[in-house]
Scaffold this active site. Structure first.
Site, short mmCIF file in Angstrom:
data_model
loop_
_atom_site.label_atom_id
_atom_site.label_comp_id
_atom_site.label_asym_id
_atom_site.label_seq_id
_atom_site.Cartn_x
_atom_site.Cartn_y
_atom_site.Cartn_z
CE LYS B 79 -3.98 2.01 2.47
NZ LYS B 79 -4.86 1.88 3.65
CB SER B 154 -8.05 3.87 2.69
OG SER B 154 -7.21 3.23 3.64
CB SER B 178 -8.34 1.09 5.65
OG SER B 178 -8.97 2.33 5.75
#
Lengths: 476, 483
Positions: B79, B154, B178
């Site tokens: 990420k 996210s 997330s």
């Protein structure tokens, strides 16, 4: 004019002399190319996290104990948010809600003893330095100082004059130097004091509106600033005006202070608990360990010296002003040297040479065993005082063993009385005028003859012996 | 054999046996990336050349006979809020469009040591703020199951990349759901570990007291293997706990057994209440029934003070964010406005131009809540609510080994649907934020499809440090739900 009372409280920042920074392993050493003592943590790189340096906590605890504070069993860090380029994360890790030390005091002596209360002591990180380049119209930032540990000592509004302020600062400085946790130099910024000052009519119980003054870089500046600010406030009140709560900047060159920011411009720091550090628990055992390591402080030392050593009060005050000189003194006396003689060497030659070489008392490099030996050499008349001073200077600079040095440089007084007497007879023969002067009552001529003899013996003779033999020969 | 169809552990085994070379694995992933990225946009940055260099080095280590872990040579996506040395890390923000970290995060260091190959950095909501990956400065990521829908967020890029087989594994981060919510939307498995068990060193902070890095994979076993790698105390992270040191090697892999007998599972009634999509509810209850059939004890119970969870969470997260994001000021790195007059103007313009709407909204919210006069009313009250939630969960975990519920109240939304209504978006976090507020571990595993053909996620939560229970139950569910 009505009689006013000045009320002063201080916020004193002290830079702690740890080897590494408060939240990372970077060096705190002075100098170094800009940003050479930095890492992701102290430059505020995204993703970096602080790790508390335990030594900082112990130093803060030591200062707290020395100033009679209570040590918090649980202490926490908070973030103080504000934007400035010297502040790499745009927040400073400090302590607001649970500072490490609270409710202490120190005793000062200005026209009588009095206690100055300490509200709290907290730990925090220093900021970096901005360097402005006027020619290029731009600024650079150096984060070498960012993350250097500080403690802030916040006093209660207990001081009433500039003299008390200076006495309080001196007291703190000496306590902290005794602990060895900082060198507390105002000029170099390792100790910084902000002065909170208000005035009120004598007898009034409420405090007046206070101002905070910054940029005070010497005791002299503080004294002048206190004087200026109290007069300014009194003049305002006398003319029916009010004192505005504000932060002022002292300009030592102009001898005046100027508004930095008013109360309305005061920043909202949006303090909140630092989520990246856990609350720190300080147990009784840890406090006891620190307590056990506390040195004998100056006040106790002075009392002990008064009973233990036969030296004048003046000597005691000077010797104990710095723990290092006191340590050398005590260690030398412990080796059997005469206290007054030791004191004379330290207060006389050592301090003179320190001043000459622009060094601090704490940098005095003098081995007690060497000093004791030097005193013994003089006592046993192996060397005379003049030679001893020369040897001392070498010891001061190079820490040599005086016995060895005297031997290797042939400084020993080797004159047998008979040999010396022969040389003195020669001096008398060579200086008939002086001899006659002496016999005619000009006693000063004696000094000249002693000097001539010393010259002839290349300083290896004992002046006392020269005097004795000369008197015998001349008076007969 | 289609390499991309293998699980991470299967691929790791083939690599160990030298049936597949590390380079072949990397090439296979990049082939998929090339094919799918124009549509899906899972990555902000891919690093083909870097991956090949890593592959070569790892292959050498394997060939030399170095003892390596089960995932050596397996490609992974990271990420874009996790720092990778010399590889751009943007947090999907314009603010960090040019930021190349000088150091590796602890999690990435562990991946590299274990020989995993980093393919690139995955798309996300800007600084983690969002639940759809639509707040990214680098374009939305589309849901591989239906490209008119969001992948969740996210960690939308990470989850979509795993779902689309553009990687075998991914690291995500979970501040309020997330990892789990996009895992549910994309039909993959994602786990948020106990707070303090995976180092946050090098994770670009949003809500420091809430977030953890965690594994995302095709199944529970892959997640367990990856978790085992990144789990453990790190002295560089002061909030990393000593407790996780106690877990011996293999403790998670060793939990991969099909047995839920006697396991006590509680379902909070509040998780099944109003607002929950009926199809999601049916799937979740079916899963609960499955656990019961296999010997677990399942019952419903009530969680108190649930209505405070979302406001308290958004206050704490926004307050921390408002401070954490202060450092993006145009001075040291990242975006600086082109034209400005003086320092304050530089700050203002750089931050106005560099941050997106949602980030600015949360910075303002947090700055307001922390400002003097409001601190007690908002931040302190939110902390108190958090303490109550922790107590409530302690009580629940005294009775139950696991708490079961939906990961999200709905399946994946249409693109753009939620962006107009931030409150609606915040309410979608209802099921996931408890694990962040209380610090406990939670996993999302696929539990069927809705009538639109979109994946549904089942969430299991366990008491702090009980990742082992979580993994065992999830693994067992995976097995018996297949049967």
């Amino acid at each position: 004019m009505k009689e006013y009372e000045i009320v002063i409280g201080l916020e004193v920042h002290v830079e702690l002399a740890t080897k590494s920074k408060i939240f990372c392993g970077c060096s705190t050493a002075f100098g170094g190319a800009p940003n050479s003592h930095t890492c992701p943590v102290c430059t505020g790189m995204p993703g970096s996290l602080p790790v508390l340096n335990k030594k900082v906590v112990e130093y803060a605890m030591a200062v707290g104990l020395a100033t009679n504070c209570a040590i918090s069993p649980q202490t926490k860090f908070d973030r103080k948010n504000y934007f400035y380029p010297d502040n790499p994360q745009d927040y400073q890790i400090s302590q607001l809600y649970l500072p490490i030390c609270r409710d202490g005091f120190v005793e000062i002596d200005v026209e009588g003893k009095k206690k100055v209360g300490i509200h709290e002591i907290h730990m925090e990180e220093d900021a970096g330095k901005l360097i402005h380049d006027e020619t290029k119209d731009c600024s650079y930032v150096d984060y070498n100082r960012a993350g250097v540990p500080l403690i802030e000592i916040v006093s209660k509004p207990d001081m009433r004059s500039a003299k008390e302020v200076i006495a309080y600062l001196e007291k703190l400085r000496i306590l902290i130097q005794y602990l060895g946790v900082s060198d507390c130099k105002l000029q170099e910024g390792s100790m910084r004091a902000d002065v909170n000052l208000s005035v009120r009519l004598r007898g009034e119980t409420e405090y007046g509106t206070r101002t905070e003054m910054k940029n005070l870089s010497s005791f002299k500046a503080i004294t002048r600033a206190v004087d200026y600010e109290s007069k300014r406030q009194i003049a305002l009140l006398e003319s029916g005006q009010v004192v505005e709560q504000e932060t002022r900047r002292w300009d030592d060159e102009k001898g005046a202070s100027f508004t930095m920011r008013s109360k309305e411009d005061a920043q909202d720091y949006r303090y909140f608990p630092e989520p990246d550090l856990l609350p720190l628990l300080i147990d009784h055992a840890w406090i006891e360990t620190i307590k056990a390591k506390q040195p004998e402080f100056r006040d106790e030392k002075i009392k002990r010296y008064q009973t233990e050593y036969q030296i004048p009060e003046y000597d005691i005050l000077i010797l104990t002003e710095n723990k290092h000189t006191a340590d050398i003194f005590e260690a030398t006396v412990a080796l059997g040297a005469n206290p007054k003689k030791v004191s004379n060497w330290i207060m006389g030659e050592a301090l003179r040479l320190l001043k000459e070489s622009e060094k601090d008392a704490k940098d005095l490099c003098l081995t007690p065993a060497h000093l004791a030996k030097l005193i013994e050499l003089v006592d046993k008349r192996v060397i005379n005082n003049t030679t001893a001073k020369e040897v001392f200077e070498v010891m001061f600079h190079e820490d040599v063993d005086p016995e060895k040095y005297v031997r290797e440089h042939g400084l020993k007084m080797e004159m047998e009385d008979g040999q010396l007497e022969d040389m003195i007879r020669q001096v008398i023969e060579d200086n008939p005028q002086s001899v006659e002067d002496y016999r005619n009552g000009k006693k000063k001529a004696m000094g000249f003859l002693v000097g001539q003899t010393m010259k002839a013996t290349k300083g290896k003779a004992d002046p006392a012996a020269i005097n004795r033999i000369l008197s015998e020969l001349l008076d007969n | 054999m289609d390499i991309n169809e293998l699980s991470a552990l299967e691929l790791g085994q083939q690599i160990q046996k030298k049936e597949i070379s590390v380079k072949e694995a990397v090439e296979a992933s990049f082939q998929k990336i090339e094919e799918k990225e124009p549509t899906l946009n899972c990555y902000v940055t891919t690093d083909y050349e870097g991956a090949l260099l890593q592959a070569e080095a790892v292959q050498d280590r394997i060939n030399r006979g170095e003892r390596m872990g089960a995932l050596a040579g397996v490609p992974i996506a990271v990420k874009d809020n996790i720092c990778t040395k010399n590889l751009r890390t943007t947090c999907s923000s314009k603010m960090l469009y040019n930021f190349v970290p000088t150091y590796d995060s602890e999690a990435v260091t562990k991946l590299k040591n274990a020989g995993l190959i980093i393919l690139g950095k995955t798309n996300m909501d800007e600084f983690g703020m969002g639940s759809t990956t639509e707040t990214s400065y680098y374009g939305v990521t589309k849901n591989p199951w239906d490209i008119t829908r969001v992948p969740g967020g996210s960690s939308g890029g990470s989850c979509a990349a795993v779902a689309a087989k553009e990687t075998f594994l991914a690291l995500g981060t979970d501040t309020g759901g997330s990892i789990r919510q996009p895992s549910a939307f994309c039909g993959v498995t994602g786990l948020k570990p106990t707070y303090g068990t995976v180092s946050r060193y090098g994770l670009i902070a949003y809500g420091s007291s809430l977030e953890q890095i965690g594994p995302i994979g095709k199944n529970v076993s892959d997640c367990a293997a990856l978790l085992e790698l990144i789990y453990g105390r790190d002295v560089k992270d002061s909030t990393s706990v000593v407790e996780c040191d106690a877990s011996p090697d293999g403790s998670f892999m060793g939990m991969l057994k099909e047995d839920v007998r006697g396991l006590r599972i509680g379902i909070p009634k509040e998780f099944l209440a109003e607002g929950l999509n009926e199809e999601v509810k049916a799937s979740v209850l079916k899963a609960a029934h499955g656990f019961e059939e296999n010997g677990a004890i399942v019952e419903e119970f009530s969680l108190a003070n649930v209505s405070y969870a979302i406001p308290a969470y958004y206050i704490i997260a926004s307050c921390e964010a408002s401070s954490n994001l202060g450092r993006y000021d145009g001075v040291k790195y990242g975006y600086r406005s082109k034209e400005y007059q003086g320092l304050t103007d530089m700050y203002r313009k750089s931050r106005t131009e560099g941050f997106g709407t949602e980030v600015k909204r949360r910075i303002m919210l947090g700055s307001f809540a922390l400002s003097s006069g409001y601190y007690e009313a908002y931040y302190l009250k939110a902390l108190k609510a958090r303490t109550l939630m922790k107590q409530e969960f302690e009580k629940a975990f005294a009775k139950y080994d696991l708490i079961l519920g939906p990961t999200a109240p709905t399946t994946a939304m249409k693109l753009g649907e939620n962006l107009q209504d931030p409150i609606q978006m915040y309410l979608g976090d209802m099921d996931t934020i408890f694990a962040n507020m209380t610090g406990c571990p939670a996993i999302s595993i696929p539990c069927g499809m809705d009538s639109k053909g979109l994946p549904i996620g089942l969430q299991l939560m366990a008491n702090c440090f009980r990742e082992d229970t979580l993994i065992q139950a999830a693994y067992a569910y995976e097995r018996f739900s297949e049967a």
